[in-house]
Every structure is written in structure tokens, then in C-alpha cells.
Design a protein around this motif. Structure first.
Motif, PDB file in Angstrom:
ATOM      1  N   ARG A 142      56.541  29.308  56.970  1.00 54.57           N
ATOM      2  CA  ARG A 142      55.874  28.069  57.398  1.00 54.57           C
ATOM      3  C   ARG A 142      54.684  27.733  56.500  1.00 54.57           C
ATOM      4  NH1 ARG A 142      54.695  29.238  63.519  1.00 54.57           N
ATOM      5  NH2 ARG A 142      54.404  31.324  62.627  1.00 54.57           N
ATOM      6  N   ASP A 143      54.294  26.467  56.521  1.00 54.91           N
ATOM      7  CA  ASP A 143      53.117  26.015  55.781  1.00 54.91           C
ATOM      8  C   ASP A 143      51.857  26.313  56.586  1.00 54.91           C
ATOM      9  OD1 ASP A 143      54.051  24.426  53.357  1.00 54.91           O
ATOM     10  OD2 ASP A 143      55.311  23.596  54.944  1.00 54.91           O
ATOM     11  N   ALA A 144      50.784  26.615  55.882  1.00 52.78           N
ATOM     12  CA  ALA A 144      49.491  26.830  56.537  1.00 52.78           C
ATOM     13  C   ALA A 144      48.488  25.812  56.027  1.00 52.78           C
ATOM     14  CB  ALA A 144      48.983  28.237  56.241  1.00 52.78           C
ATOM     15  N   VAL A 145      47.725  25.244  56.957  1.00 51.01           N
ATOM     16  CA  VAL A 145      46.634  24.332  56.573  1.00 51.01           C
ATOM     17  C   VAL A 145      45.352  24.824  57.232  1.00 51.01           C
ATOM     18  CG1 VAL A 145      45.732  21.972  56.680  1.00 51.01           C
ATOM     19  CG2 VAL A 145      48.182  22.354  56.303  1.00 51.01           C
ATOM     20  N   THR A 146      44.302  24.921  56.424  1.00 50.42           N
ATOM     21  CA  THR A 146      42.990  25.403  56.886  1.00 50.42           C
ATOM     22  C   THR A 146      41.954  24.309  56.697  1.00 50.42           C
ATOM     23  OG1 THR A 146      43.533  27.661  56.211  1.00 50.42           O
ATOM     24  CG2 THR A 146      41.194  27.155  56.486  1.00 50.42           C
ATOM     25  N   VAL A 147      41.211  24.003  57.738  1.00 52.75           N
ATOM     26  CA  VAL A 147      40.132  23.009  57.640  1.00 52.75           C
ATOM     27  C   VAL A 147      38.813  23.680  58.004  1.00 52.75           C
ATOM     28  CG1 VAL A 147      39.238  20.818  58.534  1.00 52.75           C
ATOM     29  CG2 VAL A 147      41.711  21.121  58.212  1.00 52.75           C
ATOM     30  N   VAL A 148      37.809  23.462  57.150  1.00 50.49           N
ATOM     31  CA  VAL A 148      36.486  24.053  57.386  1.00 50.49           C
ATOM     32  C   VAL A 148      35.628  23.079  58.190  1.00 50.49           C
ATOM     33  CG1 VAL A 148      34.328  24.729  56.217  1.00 50.49           C
ATOM     34  CG2 VAL A 148      36.539  25.561  55.368  1.00 50.49           C
ATOM     35  N   LEU A 149      34.950  23.603  59.201  1.00 46.95           N
ATOM     36  CA  LEU A 149      33.964  22.825  59.966  1.00 46.95           C
ATOM     37  C   LEU A 149      32.595  23.217  59.429  1.00 46.95           C
ATOM     38  CD1 LEU A 149      36.489  22.642  61.747  1.00 46.95           C
ATOM     39  CD2 LEU A 149      35.025  22.808  63.731  1.00 46.95           C
ATOM     40  N   ALA A 150      31.910  22.211  58.865  1.00 49.67           N
ATOM     41  CA  ALA A 150      30.628  22.499  58.214  1.00 49.67           C
ATOM     42  C   ALA A 150      29.485  21.849  58.990  1.00 49.67           C
ATOM     43  CB  ALA A 150      30.663  21.972  56.786  1.00 49.67           C
ATOM     44  N   SER A 151      28.293  22.328  58.713  1.00 52.81           N
ATOM     45  CA  SER A 151      27.088  21.736  59.300  1.00 52.81           C
ATOM     46  C   SER A 151      26.788  20.422  58.602  1.00 52.81           C
ATOM     47  CB  SER A 151      25.899  22.678  59.100  1.00 52.81           C
ATOM     48  OG  SER A 151      26.085  23.893  59.775  1.00 52.81           O
ATOM     49  N   GLY A 152      26.367  19.394  59.370  1.00 58.41           N
ATOM     50  CA  GLY A 152      26.002  18.108  58.775  1.00 58.41           C
ATOM     51  C   GLY A 152      24.905  18.309  57.745  1.00 58.41           C
ATOM     52  N   GLY A 153      25.091  17.730  56.555  1.00 62.35           N
ATOM     53  CA  GLY A 153      24.093  17.890  55.496  1.00 62.35           C
ATOM     54  C   GLY A 153      24.506  18.882  54.429  1.00 62.35           C
TER      55      GLY A 153
END
Ligand code: AMP
Ligand code: GLY
Length: 420
Positions: free
Chosen positions: A327-338
Motif C-alpha cells: 500500500r501507499d503511505a502518506v505522512t503529513v506534519v502538523l507544525a506550530s504556526g510561525g
């Protein structure tokens, strides 16, 4: 076996998760870890670049294998000290870690190994560097030799810009000691991909390919970051291509390092550019990439502990083909504003217990009075697997929207248009 993992980011959380699910692994210790890693492993607190402290901890926990995540302890020689004391270590010694620690060294190794990369001239003073510009056309890349927090590479579109870049690095010493030497090189064009090779110093084995997204905003706009997301595999770098690149890129480099008496035992990270004339190397790192690891390791079904131990013990050739989830994997980073500029910390994170079918890897988190709060620029990395990139994106973005903290920033276009 008992594994001691060094590091505290999202990459180490992904490594810890894969080690914990390895049948060969009984117990994982992590220094210094983070609250996410703390849920699955036993955290220990030390200075991870102090070889003496790492060695003492390895003895205290009776580690059968030590896995070193970040480049700083590797470049500082932590692996050498542990290996000298008889520990099995996954991670290169200081000499081989120069493949990341010095761009001139990496270029010289590639030249000796016959690996295709941008034409270059390494210069120890600004006069030589200014002269070197004449050997290149107006599009030229100027790089500080050492590790400069990912900022030491300046893409120049004229010799005037290149002269300014050289002055910034060598006269203003903008990157300190890292800029005492520079590499001036030809600019290449094309999409980029990351390919990781496991090595025991002799044999190499590729992991599936990935691509990361370095700019902070959608459409590759804004400043460079430590990485805002990734996906795996990259369609253009399929298994056949990865095996071919193991032969044409990784094996010659591993052999050249061994020939120089500095065997590379660990993870050789090849940053590749898929140019109109073929695949060429942009750079090497001496460790797993972040956030590519958070996309790649959830696809690994093999026993990671067994594979890394085989590398550390010089018997990677005994390990069969890796078992990879198709299967394909997708990773999204949640960052702090700024981020990557200034940002607030200590902000409560909610929604983590309402997400489904994803792995959430902690990076910049902390606990305060029993509440999970933000602590760094990149806070979390969320990974989903899917039967297509599109499926994986749908699942991952559901979770990204469910997890909340003040100022949360995530790119919306991770893996939207795979460029290769
Ligand atoms: P590095 O730190 O060497 O990975 O460089 C950071 C980024 O700069 C790479 O990911 C590329 O996007 C870009 N870069 C580095 N070297 C070159 C080059 N010779 N030609 C074009 N882009 C480059
Ligand atoms: N993803 C880029 C790095 O780990 O260096």
C-alpha cells in the motif's frame, strides 16, 4: 533482544514503533524520547551527544543493540565509542559519518566510487572559490561544507548571487565553522526522491523510496523546513529501480568507504535528483530521513530489530528480501504556526483519541499537568496507508483535521500531485 534507541523526534517514534512490533525485540529503551515514544518504550534521560553517557546507559540497560537516530551523535563519534566497548551498534562511526558531515568528503568519495553527481570544486578560501565560479555557468550552487542546520545550500542564478553567497559563508561566517570550506557545484534540475540503503559495511539493501516536502507552504512556497510531509513509494523509483541504484550508487560508495578503512554500518540516505540525463546524487546523509521514515517504516512488515542487528553484526547478507506492505503511505506534519520562524509552545493538543486508521508520531510534544502540549516547530507527523495515494491522503487528512492545537499548520498538498 533489548534495544537502546537514541533520539527524540518523529523519526525515532517511527523507529521505536517498528522495533516494538518486531518479534525479536523484547524491550525498547529510548534516550531521550518524547511522550509518544514514552507510550511504547522506556524513556531514559541523558546527553545523547556525550559518548560516555550513552555507553553508561547501554551498560545499565544491558542493550543487545544500540540504534542511533540523529546525525549529531554519529558525527560526534558515539557509535565508535560503543563499538569499541563491544556493543552492536546501528549507525556509522565518525569517519564514515563525514558522508553527511562534510560535503567535500562526500563529493570526493563519489568521485572515487564513480557515482554520478553534480560537477564540483571544493575550496578552502574565498579567492579560490571566486576563481572556481568561472568553471560554471550562471546557474551555480554554493554549499557550506559542514552541517549548517539545512541552511548551508545556496542556489544561485547568477555569478553575482554566487559571489554574495560566498561572501556570506566565508567572510561573514554565517554558518560558522561549517563554512570554513565550500563546495561550488553545477546546478541540476528535476524532481527529487530519497532512497535509504541499509548497510553492514559490505552488503547493501534498499528500503522503499520516498519523497519529502521541504517548503513550509503549499505549492512549495515559503521557507525550507525540516520537512512538512512525505509519501512512499515514489512511482518513478520502484523496486527494480531501487535495486539498480543499490548497485550503481550505494554499493560503490559503501565499498569505497570500506577501502578507506571507514566501514559504513547504518543507514545511507541518498538524496537523488531524477534529471533529464538520469538519476544523480544530490547529497548523502548518514541516518534515516525525517519525515520520510514516518512514511516508509509503517510499510515494513519484516522484523526491523533483526535487520538492524544483522547490519550491526556484519551479516546483512543472511537476511532475505524485506517484506513490504504494497500500500501507499502518506505522512503529513502538523507544525506550530510561525514555524520555521518563531512560534509559541505549551499549547494543548486535542483530538488524538478520535483519529482512526492512522499512526501518529510525536516530534515536538511534551506533557504538562497530564495534558499533551506543543513543544517544538514540528509537533506531530500523521501517517495513513491506502490502496492508492488518493486513499491514503483522504484518511490522513481526516486525522489532520481532527487533531487540534492553537495555530496548527499543515500543508494541504502533500502527495497531491506526485511529481514523479
Ligand atoms: P542538500 O543539503 O545538499 O540536500 O541540499 C538541499 C537542497 O538543495 C536539495 O534537496 C536540493 O533541492 C538543492 N540542491 C542541492 N544541490 C543541488 C544541485 N547541485 N542542483 C540543484 N539543486 C541542488
Ligand atoms: N528529509 C530530509 C532529511 O532528513 O534530511
Amino acid at each position: 533482544m533489548r534495544v537502546l534507541l537514541i533520539g527524540s523526534g518523529g523519526r525515532e517514534h517511527a523507529l521505536a514503533a517498528a522495533l516494538v512490533r518486531s518479534p525479536s525485540v523484547e524491550h525498547v529503551f529510548c534516550a531521550n524520547g518524547n511522550p509518544g515514544i514514552g507510550e511504547i518504550a522506556e524513556l531514559k534521560c541523558i546527553n545523547e551527544v556525550d559518548a560516555g553517557q550513552v555507553l553508561e546507559l547501554a551498560r545499565e540497560v544491558h542493550a543487545d543493540l544500540v540504534v542511533i537516530g540523529p546525525e549529531a551523535p554519529l558525527v560526534a563519534g558515539v557509535a565508535d565509542r560503543l563499538r569499541d566497548a563491544g556493543f552492536a551498534v546501528f549507525g556509522p562511526g565518525a569517519a564514515a559519518a563525514q558522508i553527511e558531515g562534510s560535503k567535500a568528503f562526500a563529493k570526493d568519495v563519489m568521485a572515487s566510487a564513480g557515482v554520478d553527481t553534480a560537477r564540483y570544486i571544493a575550496c578552502d578560501d574565498i579567492e579560490t572559490a571566486l576563481d572556481a565560479l568561472h568553471e560554471f555557468d550562471e546557474q551555480v550552487v554554493v554549499k557550506a561544507d559542514g552541517i549548517a542546520a539545512g541552511k548551508g545550500v545556496l542556489l544561485c542564478h547568477s555569478h553575482d548571487e554566487a559571489r554574495d553567497a560566498l561572501s556570506l559563508i566565508m567572510e561573514d561566517e554565517a554558518f560558522g565553522e561549517a563554512g570554513a570550506r565550500v563546495v561550488v557545484e553545477e546546478m541540476m534540475t528535476g524532481p527529487e526522491a530519497s532512497l535509504f540503503f541499509l548497510s553492514d559495511g559490505k552488503t547493501v539493501k534498499p528500503l522503499p523510496s520516498a519523497q519529502d516536502f521541504k517548503r513550509v507552504f503549499d505549492g512549495d512556497q515559503g521557507l525550507n523546513t525540516g520537512g512538512m510531509g512525505a509519501y512512499s513509494p515514489v512511482p518513478a523509483v520502484d523496486d527494480a529501480m531501487a535495486n539498480e541504484l543499490a548497485t550503481t550508487i550505494a554499493q560503490p560508495v559503501i565499498d569505497e568507504l570500506a577501502r578507506r578503512g571507514m566501514p559504513f554500518i547504518g543507514l545511507l540516505y541518498a538524496g537523488l535528483m531524477l534529471t533529464p540525463t538520469g538519476v544523480r546524487v544530490v547529497e548523502f546523509n548518514c541516518r534515516f530521513g525525517d519525515p520520510e521514515t514516518q512514511a516508509i517504516l509503517p510499510r515494513l512488515r519484516s522484523d526491523l530489530g533483526e535487520v538492524l542487528l544483522a547490519c550491526a553484526q556484519g551479516r546483512l547478507d543472511e537476511i532475505g528480501d524485506l517484506d513490504i506492505d504494497p500500500r501507499d503511505a502518506v505522512t503529513v506534519v502538523l507544525a506550530s504556526g510561525g514555524y520555521p520562524g518563531d512560534y509559541r509552545t505549551g499549547l494543548p493538543i486535542t483530538g488524538l483519541n478520535q483519529v482512526h486508521n492512522v499512526a501518529v508520531f510525536h516530534a515536538g510534544t511534551a506533557t504538562k499537568d497530564g495534558q499533551l502540549v506543543t513543544k517544538g516547530g514540528r509537533v506531530l507527523a500523521v501517517t495513513a496507508l491506502g490502496s492508492s495515494i488518493r486513499d491514503a491522503r483522504e484518511t490522513v487528512y481526516d486525522a489532520v483535521d481532527t487533531i487540534q492545537f492553537d495555530g496548527k499548520h499543515a500543508r494541504r498538498d502533500i502527495a497531491e500531485y506526485p511529481t514523479v
